[in-house]
Design a protein around this motif. Structure first.
Motif, PDB file in Angstrom:
ATOM      1  N   GLU A  67      14.181  -9.833 -13.791  1.00  0.00           N
ATOM      2  CA  GLU A  67      14.693 -11.152 -13.388  1.00  0.00           C
ATOM      3  C   GLU A  67      13.770 -11.785 -12.345  1.00  0.00           C
ATOM      4  OE1 GLU A  67      18.792 -10.967 -12.156  1.00  0.00           O
ATOM      5  OE2 GLU A  67      19.410 -10.043 -14.060  1.00  0.00           O
ATOM      6  N   GLN A  68      13.257 -10.988 -11.422  1.00  0.00           N
ATOM      7  CA  GLN A  68      12.324 -11.508 -10.424  1.00  0.00           C
ATOM      8  C   GLN A  68      11.055 -12.035 -11.088  1.00  0.00           C
ATOM      9  OE1 GLN A  68      11.551  -8.779  -7.152  1.00  0.00           O
ATOM     10  NE2 GLN A  68      13.723  -8.266  -6.966  1.00  0.00           N
ATOM     11  N   VAL A  69      10.542 -11.286 -12.061  1.00  0.00           N
ATOM     12  CA  VAL A  69       9.340 -11.716 -12.786  1.00  0.00           C
ATOM     13  C   VAL A  69       9.617 -13.009 -13.540  1.00  0.00           C
ATOM     14  CG1 VAL A  69       7.764 -11.137 -14.684  1.00  0.00           C
ATOM     15  CG2 VAL A  69       8.372  -9.404 -13.000  1.00  0.00           C
ATOM     16  N   CYS A  70      10.746 -13.058 -14.213  1.00  0.00           N
ATOM     17  CA  CYS A  70      11.102 -14.253 -14.977  1.00  0.00           C
ATOM     18  C   CYS A  70      11.176 -15.476 -14.066  1.00  0.00           C
ATOM     19  CB  CYS A  70      12.427 -14.038 -15.701  1.00  0.00           C
ATOM     20  SG  CYS A  70      12.879 -15.431 -16.764  1.00  0.00           S
ATOM     21  N   LEU A  71      11.744 -15.314 -12.885  1.00  0.00           N
ATOM     22  CA  LEU A  71      11.871 -16.431 -11.959  1.00  0.00           C
ATOM     23  C   LEU A  71      10.501 -16.928 -11.487  1.00  0.00           C
ATOM     24  CD1 LEU A  71      13.784 -18.326 -10.520  1.00  0.00           C
ATOM     25  CD2 LEU A  71      13.977 -16.642  -8.678  1.00  0.00           C
ATOM     26  N   ASP A 101      14.613   8.443  -5.017  1.00  0.00           N
ATOM     27  CA  ASP A 101      14.399   8.245  -6.451  1.00  0.00           C
ATOM     28  C   ASP A 101      14.887   6.881  -6.928  1.00  0.00           C
ATOM     29  OD1 ASP A 101      13.153   9.393  -8.738  1.00  0.00           O
ATOM     30  OD2 ASP A 101      15.123   9.754  -9.636  1.00  0.00           O
ATOM     31  N   SER A 102      14.889   5.896  -6.026  1.00  0.00           N
ATOM     32  CA  SER A 102      15.273   4.532  -6.373  1.00  0.00           C
ATOM     33  C   SER A 102      14.020   3.741  -6.742  1.00  0.00           C
ATOM     34  CB  SER A 102      15.983   3.876  -5.183  1.00  0.00           C
ATOM     35  OG  SER A 102      16.344   2.555  -5.506  1.00  0.00           O
ATOM     36  N   LEU A 103      14.098   2.998  -7.824  1.00  0.00           N
ATOM     37  CA  LEU A 103      12.953   2.258  -8.345  1.00  0.00           C
ATOM     38  C   LEU A 103      12.497   1.157  -7.391  1.00  0.00           C
ATOM     39  CD1 LEU A 103      11.331   2.172 -11.123  1.00  0.00           C
ATOM     40  CD2 LEU A 103      12.685   0.121 -11.570  1.00  0.00           C
ATOM     41  N   MET A 104      11.219   1.189  -7.051  1.00  0.00           N
ATOM     42  CA  MET A 104      10.602   0.176  -6.182  1.00  0.00           C
ATOM     43  C   MET A 104       9.778  -0.818  -7.003  1.00  0.00           C
ATOM     44  SD  MET A 104       9.226   2.946  -3.406  1.00  0.00           S
ATOM     45  CE  MET A 104       8.611   1.795  -2.179  1.00  0.00           C
ATOM     46  N   GLY A 105       9.244  -0.345  -8.121  1.00  0.00           N
ATOM     47  CA  GLY A 105       8.404  -1.164  -8.978  1.00  0.00           C
ATOM     48  C   GLY A 105       8.105  -0.430 -10.265  1.00  0.00           C
ATOM     49  N   TYR A 106       7.535  -1.146 -11.212  1.00  0.00           N
ATOM     50  CA  TYR A 106       7.216  -0.542 -12.510  1.00  0.00           C
ATOM     51  C   TYR A 106       5.926  -1.128 -13.056  1.00  0.00           C
ATOM     52  CZ  TYR A 106       9.037  -4.920 -14.375  1.00  0.00           C
ATOM     53  OH  TYR A 106       9.244  -6.253 -14.636  1.00  0.00           O
ATOM     54  N   ALA A 107       5.374  -0.420 -14.048  1.00  0.00           N
ATOM     55  CA  ALA A 107       4.248  -0.931 -14.833  1.00  0.00           C
ATOM     56  C   ALA A 107       4.553  -0.625 -16.299  1.00  0.00           C
ATOM     57  CB  ALA A 107       2.939  -0.288 -14.403  1.00  0.00           C
ATOM     58  N   ASP A 157       9.447  -4.882  -6.372  1.00  0.00           N
ATOM     59  CA  ASP A 157      10.567  -5.620  -5.791  1.00  0.00           C
ATOM     60  C   ASP A 157      10.041  -6.534  -4.691  1.00  0.00           C
ATOM     61  OD1 ASP A 157      12.798  -6.342  -4.036  1.00  0.00           O
ATOM     62  OD2 ASP A 157      13.953  -4.859  -5.137  1.00  0.00           O
ATOM     63  N   GLU A 158      10.436  -7.804  -4.731  1.00  0.00           N
ATOM     64  CA  GLU A 158       9.914  -8.792  -3.784  1.00  0.00           C
ATOM     65  C   GLU A 158      10.156  -8.399  -2.333  1.00  0.00           C
ATOM     66  OE1 GLU A 158      11.787 -12.398  -5.071  1.00  0.00           O
ATOM     67  OE2 GLU A 158      13.802 -11.668  -4.599  1.00  0.00           O
ATOM     68  N   LYS A 159      11.214  -7.613  -2.077  1.00  0.00           N
ATOM     69  CA  LYS A 159      11.504  -7.175  -0.699  1.00  0.00           C
ATOM     70  C   LYS A 159      10.574  -6.058  -0.236  1.00  0.00           C
ATOM     71  CE  LYS A 159      16.157  -7.619  -1.958  1.00  0.00           C
ATOM     72  NZ  LYS A 159      16.586  -6.663  -2.874  1.00  0.00           N
ATOM     73  N   LEU A 160       9.843  -5.453  -1.178  1.00  0.00           N
ATOM     74  CA  LEU A 160       8.992  -4.310  -0.846  1.00  0.00           C
ATOM     75  C   LEU A 160       7.504  -4.632  -0.948  1.00  0.00           C
ATOM     76  CD1 LEU A 160      11.033  -1.615  -2.812  1.00  0.00           C
ATOM     77  CD2 LEU A 160      11.145  -2.142  -0.364  1.00  0.00           C
ATOM     78  N   ARG A 161       7.187  -5.883  -1.220  1.00  0.00           N
ATOM     79  CA  ARG A 161       5.771  -6.248  -1.361  1.00  0.00           C
ATOM     80  C   ARG A 161       5.059  -6.120  -0.027  1.00  0.00           C
ATOM     81  NH1 ARG A 161       7.184 -10.966  -5.580  1.00  0.00           N
ATOM     82  NH2 ARG A 161       7.900  -9.527  -7.172  1.00  0.00           N
ATOM     83  N   GLY A 162       3.775  -5.777  -0.101  1.00  0.00           N
ATOM     84  CA  GLY A 162       2.985  -5.571   1.102  1.00  0.00           C
ATOM     85  C   GLY A 162       2.991  -4.126   1.567  1.00  0.00           C
ATOM     86  N   GLN A 163       3.701  -3.255   0.851  1.00  0.00           N
ATOM     87  CA  GLN A 163       3.777  -1.837   1.219  1.00  0.00           C
ATOM     88  C   GLN A 163       2.903  -0.971   0.300  1.00  0.00           C
ATOM     89  OE1 GLN A 163       7.836  -0.417   1.706  1.00  0.00           O
ATOM     90  NE2 GLN A 163       8.520  -2.421   2.416  1.00  0.00           N
ATOM     91  N   HIS A 164       2.012  -1.597  -0.448  1.00  0.00           N
ATOM     92  CA  HIS A 164       1.045  -0.931  -1.334  1.00  0.00           C
ATOM     93  C   HIS A 164       1.678  -0.270  -2.553  1.00  0.00           C
ATOM     94  CE1 HIS A 164      -1.864  -1.850   1.733  1.00  0.00           C
ATOM     95  NE2 HIS A 164      -1.100  -1.237   2.624  1.00  0.00           N
TER      96      HIS A 164
END
Length: 156
Positions: A19-23, A64-70, A97-104
């Motif tokens: 949903e974040q990507v779609c937005l 084990d919570s998803l932070m991002g994917y490829a 996740d937009e809240k986690l960007r900048g954390q590499h």
């Protein structure tokens, strides 16, 4: 942070990130991307997660919570008239996740995709990025990616 293969238990979080990507795409190109749409149905996601030709790398935290994917796709053009038989890992979608960007997280996912591609005998890793997504363009350039081809359009 750990990188592992995405699993069915990640689907809810994957949907949040989709949903974040779609937005982002809708804001950049509302003429092409619907507001609030989902790229995949639940059944399509399950099929992707269980297909060896469409690996999905997951960046997860200590809980084990998803932070991002490829989302990736193996591509190869065997016996093509003009293309060689090289094996490519195409990154169809990479999101943090937009809240986690900048954390590499994105850089770690990208490097994991490179390593995964090497281990699977790939010649290269490719992806597409929309020109309206300036942050993604900047990120991929910082990872060392260079344009392979350029898609162009004229709106009638």
């Amino acid at each position: 942070m750990k990188i592992r293969m995405a699993e069915d238990k990640d689907i809810e979080r994957i949907n949040d990130l989709l949903e974040q990507v779609c937005l982002v795409h809708h804001k950049g190109r509302p003429d092409l991307f619907k507001y609030g749409a989902k790229k995949y149905t639940e059944d399509e996601l399950k099929e992707i997660l269980h297909n060896d030709k469409t690996p999905v790398l997951a960046a997860v935290d200590d809980n084990d919570s998803l932070m991002g994917y490829a989302f990736c796709i193996f591509q190869q053009h065997i016996d093509n008239n003009i293309l060689t038989d090289i094996k490519t890992l195409y990154i169809d979608d990479l999101c943090v996740d937009e809240k986690l960007r900048g954390q590499h997280v994105g850089k770690t996912l990208y490097e994991a995709a490179l390593d995964f591609a090497k281990k699977n005998g790939c010649y290269n890793v490719t992806l597409n990025v929309w020109s309206c997504n300036k942050n993604a363009l900047k990120f991929y350039e910082s990872c060392g990616l260079k344009p392979q081809k350029i898609g162009m359009e004229t709106i009638l």
